[in-house]
Enzyme design. Structure first.
Site, short mmCIF file in Angstrom:
data_model
loop_
_atom_site.label_atom_id
_atom_site.label_comp_id
_atom_site.label_asym_id
_atom_site.label_seq_id
_atom_site.Cartn_x
_atom_site.Cartn_y
_atom_site.Cartn_z
N HIS A 190 38.26 41.74 36.33
CA HIS A 190 38.80 42.91 37.03
C HIS A 190 38.87 44.13 36.13
O HIS A 190 38.76 45.27 36.59
CB HIS A 190 40.16 42.58 37.64
CG HIS A 190 40.05 41.65 38.79
ND1 HIS A 190 39.66 42.06 40.05
CD2 HIS A 190 40.19 40.30 38.88
CE1 HIS A 190 39.60 41.01 40.86
NE2 HIS A 190 39.91 39.95 40.17
N GLU A 432 34.63 34.57 50.63
CA GLU A 432 34.62 34.30 49.19
C GLU A 432 34.53 32.81 48.86
O GLU A 432 34.36 32.45 47.70
CB GLU A 432 35.90 34.85 48.55
CG GLU A 432 36.12 36.33 48.77
CD GLU A 432 37.50 36.77 48.35
OE1 GLU A 432 37.64 37.26 47.21
OE2 GLU A 432 38.45 36.62 49.15
N ASP A 456 33.72 36.17 43.78
CA ASP A 456 34.39 34.88 43.95
C ASP A 456 33.49 33.87 44.65
O ASP A 456 33.57 32.67 44.37
CB ASP A 456 35.70 35.05 44.72
CG ASP A 456 36.87 35.38 43.80
OD1 ASP A 456 36.78 35.03 42.60
OD2 ASP A 456 37.85 35.97 44.26
N CYS A 503 31.26 43.65 49.17
CA CYS A 503 32.03 44.51 48.27
C CYS A 503 32.12 43.94 46.86
O CYS A 503 32.81 44.49 46.01
CB CYS A 503 33.43 44.75 48.83
SG CYS A 503 34.39 43.25 49.12
#
Length: 571
Positions: A190, A432, A456, A503
């Site tokens: 992240h 995901e 993910d 995304c």
């Protein structure tokens, strides 16, 4: 002497600046007997004075560069520092037990933290974190150990760290932080994703940066090649300054495409959207020609704080984004905390495998009041734009139904309170997990849209932690197993007339874009800095040509075979 480190590319661009080591302070406190009580109290007062001066400076700088809201945490720390009861408890321990100031501070901290954490009032429980931070600062001065914070940086630097947590990176000021290099991490961590959002060049997983680089050394960060050059010689410095100039020129050329649609050579149009973490990020998305917000990571509204954001605080943030987007679609992901993202004020159980544990929608369903507060804020803001809501980490159809039921209940409550809401909000899910990919045809009948979270999806399909550089070779977006899943998801959505976007980081990948285009992906959402490059690429492709290649691509055996085939199409 020039040194070169090789890491994992995380965020494109070239940065050249002095190194700033962001180190975790080691505050080891030992109990020592003292004979001169007066001298020890003087040491304590000196540490308190230094801490007060430091906090006042950081508070002022934070208010000037960010906002009063961001600076409020340091105002709270100053109140704790000036609390006469705390200083009296420390002084009393020194005087009665004849012990060193460090030990007295730690004893007082432990006592107050335990006392506040035991209180029923949630606000008072959260003050324990303030006490920890303030006493850590006092101890650092007593022990002669410096505490560093990204917010305290006042000159242009490249940050060198073992790792940068999301709470660290959310504090980065892109005007001063020209890049960063970490020892650990992967391209989809992240912090790496946020670096791309902030358009900061970054290299992760260098393994030896902290052991190799010292404060003040000149650093070149090549975010595209994953290369870090320490103390470059004159020739290297000139070469990279030229690369830096060329990259800036290329960005300027792409900028000319900002107001053009993403249309292929054979007139097929797709939507290019931006991923954001805060309302301030919208400006960059629009500047780079973003046609929508494909992912609003709302967890960043919760991070870097001492307590949960209120309903009104969230409402203002969502309203701001929707108003700035001026009717363009805005997909907001509900709170995705867990895994590598933690909140200091939310006491989550220790888990051996946090990425497989209580995170995202699982956490929201477990902490329903927290979830309802976010949904209330979203629904109140919905009248200001084109809001769509998606739930992360869905695994079963029952989870989606439960989340939707809570959403509808909150909506009905607001209507009964005479509060206006948008009646046409679409509810979608992040895809995901393999469980959802396999049952995409079932989910597509109930959800309004899909957004593929490729980061993910790859992690869970390949059984490889996407933050672990030791297994980074298994982060394979072109692996045929991943591609087959994506094709299944897109086909299932289109069969039901539903939109499907992506995304995750794969949406910005130059090799993946032609494959996704051929498969029929409707929306590509990415960091703002990637939108113009993606638009330039898409305008040079033919969807029909790529569509004819998909069956062959899906018949290949390895990610490398897929990569080589895509490269052959360009030759």
């Amino acid at each position: 002497m020039e040194k070169i480190l090789q890491g994992i590319p995380a965020s494109n661009g070239i940065s050249i600046a002095k190194a700033f080591r962001l180190e975790n302070a080691e505050l080891t406190v030992l109990k020592e007997s003292i004979s001169d009580v007066s001298a020890e109290i003087d040491r304590l007062q000196s540490a308190l004075s230094h801490s007060r001066s430091e906090l006042t400076t950081i508070q002022r700088q934070t208010q000037e560069k960010f906002s009063e809201q961001e600076a409020a945490i340091f105002s709270a720390h100053l109140l704790v520092l000036d609390d006469p009861d705390l200083s009296a408890a420390i002084t009393d321990t020194i005087q009665t037990q004849h012990v060193n100031a460090e030990y007295a501070v730690q004893e007082a901290a432990n006592l107050y933290v335990s006392m506040f954490e035991a209180m029923d009032d949630p606000y008072m429980r959260e003050r324990a974190a303030d006490i920890r931070d303030v006493t850590k600062r006092i101890l650092s001065h007593l022990l002669g150990v410096s505490i560093q914070s990204p917010k305290a940086i006042t000159q242009e630097v490249v940050i060198i760290a073992e790792d940068l947590t999301p709470s660290h990176t959310v504090q980065l000021n892109p005007e001063l932080i020209k890049g960063f290099v970490t020892d650990i991490g992967g391209p989809t961590s992240h912090s790496a994703i946020l670096a791309r959002t902030l358009e900061i060049p970054a290299v992760v997983g260098s393994k030896t940066a902290m052991a190799t680089i010292q404060n003040g050394e000149i650093i070149i960060v090549d975010g595209e090649a994953g290369r870090v050059i320490v103390n470059p010689d004159a020739e290297t410095l000139v070469a990279y300054q030229e690369k830096q100039h060329a990259f800036a020129k290329q960005k300027a050329e792409w900028q000319l495409l900002a107001n053009e649609p993403a249309i292929t050579l054979d007139s097929h149009r797709v939507e290019l959207a931006g991923n954001i973490g805060t309302p301030d990020d919208v400006e960059s998305v629009l500047k780079n020609g973003g046609e929508a917000i494909g992912l609003f990571r709302t967890e960043f509204l919760y991070m870097g704080k001492e307590q949960f954001p209120t309903e009104d605080e969230q409402f203002e943030a969502y309203k701001s984004v929707l108003e700035q987007m001026n009717g363009k679609a805005t997909i907001v992901r509900t709170l995705d905390i867990g895994g590598d993202k933690e909140l200091p004020y939310l006491q989550l159980p220790h888990e051996a495998n946090p990425f497989l544990g209580l995170r995202a929608i699982r956490l929201c369903l477990d902490h329903e009041e927290m979830f309802r507060t976010q949904l209330r804020a979203l629904l109140r803001a919905s009248i200001y734009g084109n809001l769509r809501i998606m739930f992360p980490m869905i695994t079963t159809i029952d989870e989606f139904r439960q989340a939707k039921e809570i959403f509808l209940d909150v909506k009905q409550q607001l209507i009964s309170e005479k509060i206006d809401v948008n009646e046409t909000i679409q509810l979608g899910i992040m895809v995901e997990t393999p469980a959802v990919a396999i049952l995409a045809d079932i989910f597509a009948k109930e959800v309004d849209f899909f957004s593929i979270g490729s980061n993910d999806l790859i992690q869970y399909t390949m059984a490889a932690d996407r933050m672990n550089e030791h297994v980074s070779y298994l982060y394979q977006p072109y692996n045929p197993s991943i591609l087959r899943f994506i094709k299944m998801i897109i086909d299932a959505a289109h069969k039901e007339g539903k939109m499907v976007g992506m995304c995750g980081e794969m949406a910005r990948d130059e090799t993946a874009i032609p494959i996704l285009l051929g498969m029929g992906l409707d929306e590509f959402s990415m960091s703002a800095s990637s939108i113009l490059r993606a638009r330039s690429q898409i305008q040079k492709l033919s969807k029909a040509t790529l569509e004819n290649q998909i069956d062959h691509i899906l018949s290949l055996s390895t990610a490398d075979e897929v990569l080589q085939f895509i490269k052959s199409l360009d030759s």
